[in-house]
Design a protein around this motif. Structure first.
Motif, PDB file in Angstrom:
ATOM      1  N   GLN A 148       0.835  -1.199   0.000  1.00 20.15           N
ATOM      2  CA  GLN A 148       0.000   0.000   0.000  1.00 20.15           C
ATOM      3  C   GLN A 148       0.869   1.248   0.000  1.00 20.15           C
ATOM      4  OE1 GLN A 148      -2.230  -0.596   3.633  1.00 20.15           O
ATOM      5  NE2 GLN A 148      -3.655  -1.996   2.636  1.00 20.15           N
ATOM      6  N   PHE A 149       0.375   2.275  -0.694  1.00 20.25           N
ATOM      7  CA  PHE A 149       1.011   3.581  -0.714  1.00 20.25           C
ATOM      8  C   PHE A 149       0.058   4.517   0.017  1.00 20.25           C
ATOM      9  CE2 PHE A 149       2.554   1.058  -4.172  1.00 20.25           C
ATOM     10  CZ  PHE A 149       3.929   1.208  -4.062  1.00 20.25           C
ATOM     11  N   VAL A 150       0.498   4.975   1.196  1.00 26.92           N
ATOM     12  CA  VAL A 150      -0.368   5.655   2.147  1.00 26.92           C
ATOM     13  C   VAL A 150       0.107   7.083   2.379  1.00 26.92           C
ATOM     14  CG1 VAL A 150      -1.274   5.547   4.509  1.00 26.92           C
ATOM     15  CG2 VAL A 150      -0.730   3.426   3.291  1.00 26.92           C
ATOM     16  N   GLU A 206      -2.510   8.550   6.563  1.00 26.31           N
ATOM     17  CA  GLU A 206      -3.279   7.367   6.991  1.00 26.31           C
ATOM     18  C   GLU A 206      -4.360   6.936   6.005  1.00 26.31           C
ATOM     19  OE1 GLU A 206      -2.432   5.338   9.585  1.00 26.31           O
ATOM     20  OE2 GLU A 206      -0.708   6.669   9.629  1.00 26.31           O
ATOM     21  N   LYS A 207      -4.304   7.414   4.779  1.00 30.57           N
ATOM     22  CA  LYS A 207      -5.281   7.026   3.757  1.00 30.57           C
ATOM     23  C   LYS A 207      -4.560   6.269   2.646  1.00 30.57           C
ATOM     24  CE  LYS A 207      -8.924   8.832   0.966  1.00 30.57           C
ATOM     25  NZ  LYS A 207      -9.614   8.907   0.086  1.00 30.57           N
ATOM     26  N   VAL A 208      -5.078   5.086   2.304  1.00 30.06           N
ATOM     27  CA  VAL A 208      -4.481   4.287   1.237  1.00 30.06           C
ATOM     28  C   VAL A 208      -4.855   4.934  -0.099  1.00 30.06           C
ATOM     29  CG1 VAL A 208      -4.379   2.025   0.125  1.00 30.06           C
ATOM     30  CG2 VAL A 208      -4.617   2.171   2.606  1.00 30.06           C
ATOM     31  N   LEU A 209      -3.829   5.386  -0.844  1.00 27.47           N
ATOM     32  CA  LEU A 209      -4.064   6.010  -2.145  1.00 27.47           C
ATOM     33  C   LEU A 209      -3.959   4.991  -3.279  1.00 27.47           C
ATOM     34  CD1 LEU A 209      -2.020   9.318  -1.765  1.00 27.47           C
ATOM     35  CD2 LEU A 209      -4.438   8.900  -1.249  1.00 27.47           C
ATOM     36  N   LYS A 210      -3.076   4.022  -3.093  1.00 30.41           N
ATOM     37  CA  LYS A 210      -2.848   3.023  -4.131  1.00 30.41           C
ATOM     38  C   LYS A 210      -2.463   1.717  -3.458  1.00 30.41           C
ATOM     39  CE  LYS A 210       0.232   2.029  -8.027  1.00 30.41           C
ATOM     40  NZ  LYS A 210       1.368   2.518  -8.812  1.00 30.41           N
ATOM     41  N   SER A 211      -2.822   0.638  -4.117  1.00 27.19           N
ATOM     42  CA  SER A 211      -2.514  -0.679  -3.590  1.00 27.19           C
ATOM     43  C   SER A 211      -2.064  -1.579  -4.727  1.00 27.19           C
ATOM     44  CB  SER A 211      -3.779  -1.225  -2.929  1.00 27.19           C
ATOM     45  OG  SER A 211      -3.682  -2.588  -2.708  1.00 27.19           O
ATOM     46  N   LYS A 212      -1.032  -2.385  -4.467  1.00 28.55           N
ATOM     47  CA  LYS A 212      -0.583  -3.408  -5.414  1.00 28.55           C
ATOM     48  C   LYS A 212      -0.751  -4.750  -4.715  1.00 28.55           C
ATOM     49  CE  LYS A 212       2.465  -2.004  -8.727  1.00 28.55           C
ATOM     50  NZ  LYS A 212       3.821  -1.965  -9.274  1.00 28.55           N
ATOM     51  N   LEU A 213      -1.431  -5.642  -5.391  1.00 25.85           N
ATOM     52  CA  LEU A 213      -1.765  -6.940  -4.816  1.00 25.85           C
ATOM     53  C   LEU A 213      -0.970  -8.031  -5.524  1.00 25.85           C
ATOM     54  CD1 LEU A 213      -3.731  -8.325  -2.827  1.00 25.85           C
ATOM     55  CD2 LEU A 213      -5.375  -8.431  -4.693  1.00 25.85           C
ATOM     56  N   TYR A 214      -0.201  -8.797  -4.755  1.00 24.43           N
ATOM     57  CA  TYR A 214       0.604  -9.902  -5.280  1.00 24.43           C
ATOM     58  C   TYR A 214       0.038 -11.203  -4.718  1.00 24.43           C
ATOM     59  CZ  TYR A 214       3.951  -6.203  -6.322  1.00 24.43           C
ATOM     60  OH  TYR A 214       4.556  -5.054  -6.793  1.00 24.43           O
ATOM     61  N   ILE A 215      -0.667 -11.979  -5.559  1.00 23.42           N
ATOM     62  CA  ILE A 215      -1.286 -13.202  -5.040  1.00 23.42           C
ATOM     63  C   ILE A 215      -0.955 -14.455  -5.842  1.00 23.42           C
ATOM     64  CG2 ILE A 215      -3.197 -12.091  -3.839  1.00 23.42           C
ATOM     65  CD1 ILE A 215      -4.931 -12.706  -6.254  1.00 23.42           C
ATOM     66  N   LEU A 216      -0.228 -14.326  -6.919  1.00 22.37           N
ATOM     67  CA  LEU A 216       0.100 -15.500  -7.725  1.00 22.37           C
ATOM     68  C   LEU A 216       1.401 -16.126  -7.224  1.00 22.37           C
ATOM     69  CD1 LEU A 216      -0.758 -14.290 -11.337  1.00 22.37           C
ATOM     70  CD2 LEU A 216      -2.163 -15.627  -9.770  1.00 22.37           C
ATOM     71  N   GLU A 217       1.300 -17.339  -6.686  1.00 17.55           N
ATOM     72  CA  GLU A 217       2.477 -18.010  -6.134  1.00 17.55           C
ATOM     73  C   GLU A 217       3.515 -18.323  -7.205  1.00 17.55           C
ATOM     74  OE1 GLU A 217       1.735 -21.134  -3.160  1.00 17.55           O
ATOM     75  OE2 GLU A 217      -0.367 -20.563  -3.384  1.00 17.55           O
ATOM     76  N   PHE A 218       3.067 -18.620  -8.418  1.00 15.88           N
ATOM     77  CA  PHE A 218       3.988 -19.021  -9.476  1.00 15.88           C
ATOM     78  C   PHE A 218       4.597 -17.839 -10.222  1.00 15.88           C
ATOM     79  CE2 PHE A 218      -0.321 -19.127 -11.084  1.00 15.88           C
ATOM     80  CZ  PHE A 218      -0.242 -18.360 -12.231  1.00 15.88           C
ATOM     81  N   ASP A 219       4.145 -16.610  -9.948  1.00 15.38           N
ATOM     82  CA  ASP A 219       4.696 -15.420 -10.592  1.00 15.38           C
ATOM     83  C   ASP A 219       4.707 -14.267  -9.590  1.00 15.38           C
ATOM     84  OD1 ASP A 219       5.498 -13.314 -12.169  1.00 15.38           O
ATOM     85  OD2 ASP A 219       3.977 -13.596 -13.714  1.00 15.38           O
ATOM     86  N   SER A 220       5.813 -14.126  -8.877  1.00 18.56           N
ATOM     87  CA  SER A 220       5.886 -13.131  -7.806  1.00 18.56           C
ATOM     88  C   SER A 220       5.978 -11.692  -8.324  1.00 18.56           C
ATOM     89  CB  SER A 220       7.070 -13.428  -6.889  1.00 18.56           C
ATOM     90  OG  SER A 220       8.270 -13.407  -7.632  1.00 18.56           O
TER      91      SER A 220
END
Length: 182
Positions: free
Chosen positions: A121-123, A126-140
């Motif tokens: 998160q890029f905060v 105290e407010k989240v402006l942007k979020s990057k989600l990494y959830i693929l185990e086979f492609d980090s």
């Protein structure tokens, strides 16, 4: 595995018997029946929403927590499909899962193993402006990106990048800390 008559009984027993969730609140939206399970842990904001369709079909099992708005946005559009847990090479199929042994084991695996990945998160203030989600185990390196600012389309494309703005704090949240499984 114990015999259950339907998805509702199966999921309810797993979540309630774990001691981590209380009895669900039930609501109806269109043709879906939705049960919301809240955590029994004192300071936990995690809740699980389970959607059922008629004919004993499971349309979704979504885990939410307000501390990970990017993940919440991602799961809001995630649904089960007929062949999600098939090992016959088929993919997708009709929406929702039938209540059978293979699908029960697939859903049980999700509940036992918890969430995988992280949200960066890029905060600011105290407010989240942007979020990057990494959830693929086979492609980090693969990520989903969510912009929570009110900036217009062109400003998002040609304006200053959020992660380069002054006063931005970068936070990493392991999704397993939100739900580590039962």
């Amino acid at each position: 595995m114990q015999e259950f008559k339907d998805w509702k009984e199966f999921i309810n027993q797993i979540l309630i018997d774990s001691g981590q969730f209380e009895n669900p609140a039930t609501e109806f939206k269109g043709e879906a029946e939705i049960e919301t399970y809240k955590s029994t842990k004192k300071n936990s904001l995690t809740e699980i929403k389970v959607g059922y369709l008629k004919d004993n079909l499971l349309i979704y099992l979504q885990i939410f927590n307000p501390t990970v708005p990017g993940y919440n946005k991602y799961v809001k559009g995630e649904y089960f499909y007929q062949h999600d847990f098939s090992d016959d090479g088929k993919t997708y199929g009709n929406p929702a899962l039938e209540f059978n042994e293979q699908n029960r084991y697939g859903v049980l695996s999700i509940l036992k193993n918890g969430l995988k990945g992280k949200e960066v998160q890029f905060v600011k203030n105290e407010k989240v402006l942007k979020s990057k989600l990494y959830i693929l185990e086979f492609d980090s390196d693969f990520s989903y990106s969510y912009d929570f600012t009110k900036r217009g389309f062109w400003n998002k494309i040609f304006g200053q990048k959020i992660d380069k703005m002054d006063g931005i704090e970068k936070r990493e949240i392991e999704l397993n800390s939100i739900f580590s499984g039962i």
